[in-house]
Design an enzyme around this catalytic site. Structure first.
Site, PDB file in Angstrom:
ATOM      1  N   LYS A   1      34.265  40.213  40.147  1.00  0.00           N
ATOM      2  CA  LYS A   1      33.275  39.209  39.732  1.00  0.00           C
ATOM      3  C   LYS A   1      32.764  38.445  40.951  1.00  0.00           C
ATOM      4  CE  LYS A   1      34.874  38.824  34.997  1.00  0.00           C
ATOM      5  NZ  LYS A   1      36.114  39.646  35.054  1.00  0.00           N
TER       6      LYS A   1
ATOM      7  N   ASP B   1      29.279  34.923  45.603  1.00  0.00           N
ATOM      8  CA  ASP B   1      29.227  34.154  46.846  1.00  0.00           C
ATOM      9  C   ASP B   1      27.840  34.280  47.490  1.00  0.00           C
ATOM     10  OD1 ASP B   1      30.193  32.745  49.208  1.00  0.00           O
ATOM     11  OD2 ASP B   1      32.192  33.372  48.576  1.00  0.00           O
TER      12      ASP B   1
ATOM     13  N   ASP C   1      36.796  44.980  39.540  1.00  0.00           N
ATOM     14  CA  ASP C   1      36.314  43.789  38.820  1.00  0.00           C
ATOM     15  C   ASP C   1      36.685  42.551  39.623  1.00  0.00           C
ATOM     16  OD1 ASP C   1      35.619  41.807  37.094  1.00  0.00           O
ATOM     17  OD2 ASP C   1      36.897  42.459  35.441  1.00  0.00           O
TER      18      ASP C   1
HETATM   19  P1  XMP Z   1      41.685  42.850  27.381  1.00  0.00           P
HETATM   20  O1  XMP Z   1      43.139  42.814  27.669  1.00  0.00           O
HETATM   21  O2  XMP Z   1      41.157  41.616  26.750  1.00  0.00           O
HETATM   22  O3  XMP Z   1      41.017  42.966  28.841  1.00  0.00           O
HETATM   23  O4  XMP Z   1      41.255  44.102  26.640  1.00  0.00           O
HETATM   24  C1  XMP Z   1      39.639  42.815  29.090  1.00  0.00           C
HETATM   25  C2  XMP Z   1      39.382  43.026  30.542  1.00  0.00           C
HETATM   26  O5  XMP Z   1      38.020  42.794  30.830  1.00  0.00           O
HETATM   27  C3  XMP Z   1      37.881  41.631  31.654  1.00  0.00           C
HETATM   28  N1  XMP Z   1      36.861  40.847  31.004  1.00  0.00           N
HETATM   29  C4  XMP Z   1      35.627  40.656  31.442  1.00  0.00           C
HETATM   30  N2  XMP Z   1      35.034  41.062  32.545  1.00  0.00           N
HETATM   31  N3  XMP Z   1      33.027  40.040  31.826  1.00  0.00           N
HETATM   32  C5  XMP Z   1      33.731  40.739  32.737  1.00  0.00           C
HETATM   33  O6  XMP Z   1      33.147  41.090  33.772  1.00  0.00           O
HETATM   34  C6  XMP Z   1      33.580  39.598  30.694  1.00  0.00           C
HETATM   35  O7  XMP Z   1      32.943  39.006  29.858  1.00  0.00           O
HETATM   36  C7  XMP Z   1      34.947  39.924  30.510  1.00  0.00           C
HETATM   37  N4  XMP Z   1      35.764  39.694  29.497  1.00  0.00           N
HETATM   38  C8  XMP Z   1      36.958  40.266  29.833  1.00  0.00           C
HETATM   39  C9  XMP Z   1      39.201  40.948  31.699  1.00  0.00           C
HETATM   40  O8  XMP Z   1      39.415  40.333  32.940  1.00  0.00           O
HETATM   41  C10 XMP Z   1      40.132  42.106  31.466  1.00  0.00           C
HETATM   42  O9  XMP Z   1      40.358  42.811  32.676  1.00  0.00           O
END
Ligand code: XMP
Length: 215
Positions: free
Chosen positions: A62, A65, A60
């Site tokens: 994200k 670039d 992940d």
């Molecule tokens: P938690 O601790 O909240 O972790 O269960 C969630 C995980 O997912 C990532 N995260 C996202 N990644 N789009 C993403 O690509 C999103 O909308 C999003 N929301 C949360 C966050 O960084 C963590 O690893």
């Protein structure tokens, strides 16, 4: 990624010892382990290979670039042993095409962020989430990331991408989303971090989420 439990662990601990302990404890309940900046900046990209021995790894990062830089990032990540990468879509079709091309060369997966799960995730993403989802489908991405905190948005995005693309969905537990609700809304996998890795028993926490979803 093979669908067995519909659960992806977000492993946002920052040290190798905890990461491997938790990953080992929950590996029978999760279909994949998502790693991001917290763990990779803490321990280096080498942690990906170690975790990949337990479950497929989603990186992940994200990615956001220009196409050439995206290509270099994807190559590094896939060479390190990751099975999939998460990229942003707002950087445009050429940047996404670059990630999809590398993923095809390596036979790996690309997931594109549509609308993020936290409250601020609506500020800029809401008006463009559907357009990004359509672009992900047009570009041949594996799937999209959509918010478990807003199952109705998962439903909207599912209508746009159809059944060919997967939806992976963060926001369950610590952010308030329900695993069962978002699976019912059309997500293929939930992504769960804190509710599992901060639990006294990560395995029990993961098992409970699996039971809730009856995936
Ligand atoms: P938690 O601790 O909240 O972790 O269960 C969630 C995980 O997912 C990532 N995260 C996202 N990644 N789009 C993403 O690509 C999103 O909308 C999003 N929301 C949360 C966050 O960084 C963590 O690893």
């Amino acid at each position: 990624m093979e669908k067995k439990n519909c659960l992806i662990l977000a492993l946002d601990v920052t040290d190798r010892e905890n990461a491997l302990r938790i990953a080992n404890e929950v590996s029978e309940y999760v279909d994949s382990i998502k790693v991001g900046y917290p763990l990779v900046l803490g321990e280096g990209l080498g942690i990906v290979k170690e975790l990949a021995e337990l479950a497929p790894v989603i990186a992940d990062f994200k990615v956001a670039d220009i196409p050439n830089t995206d290509r270099l990032i994807c190559e590094h990540v896939f060479n390190a042993g990751a099975d999939a990468i998460i990229t942003h879509g707002f950087t445009g079709r050429d940047s996404l095409d670059s990630c999809v091309k590398v993923a095809e060369e390596y036979d790996r997966d690309v997931y594109v962020v549509t609308e993020m799960s936290h409250p601020g995730g609506v500020e800029f993403f809401r008006p463009v989430a559907e357009t990004i989802a359509q672009m992900a489908a047009d570009a041949g991405a594996t799937g999209v990331v959509a918010p478990a905190t807003r199952p109705e948005r998962v439903r909207d995005i599912r209508k746009i991408i159809g059944d060919d693309l997967h939806i992976i969905s963060p926001g369950v537990g610590a952010q308030g989303g329900s695993a069962a609700d978002v699976i019912n809304a059309g997500a293929d996998w939930v992504i769960v971090g804190r509710s599992i890795y901060n639990s006294n028993s990560p395995a029990d926490a993961a098992m409970k989420i699996c039971n809730e979803m009856k995936c």
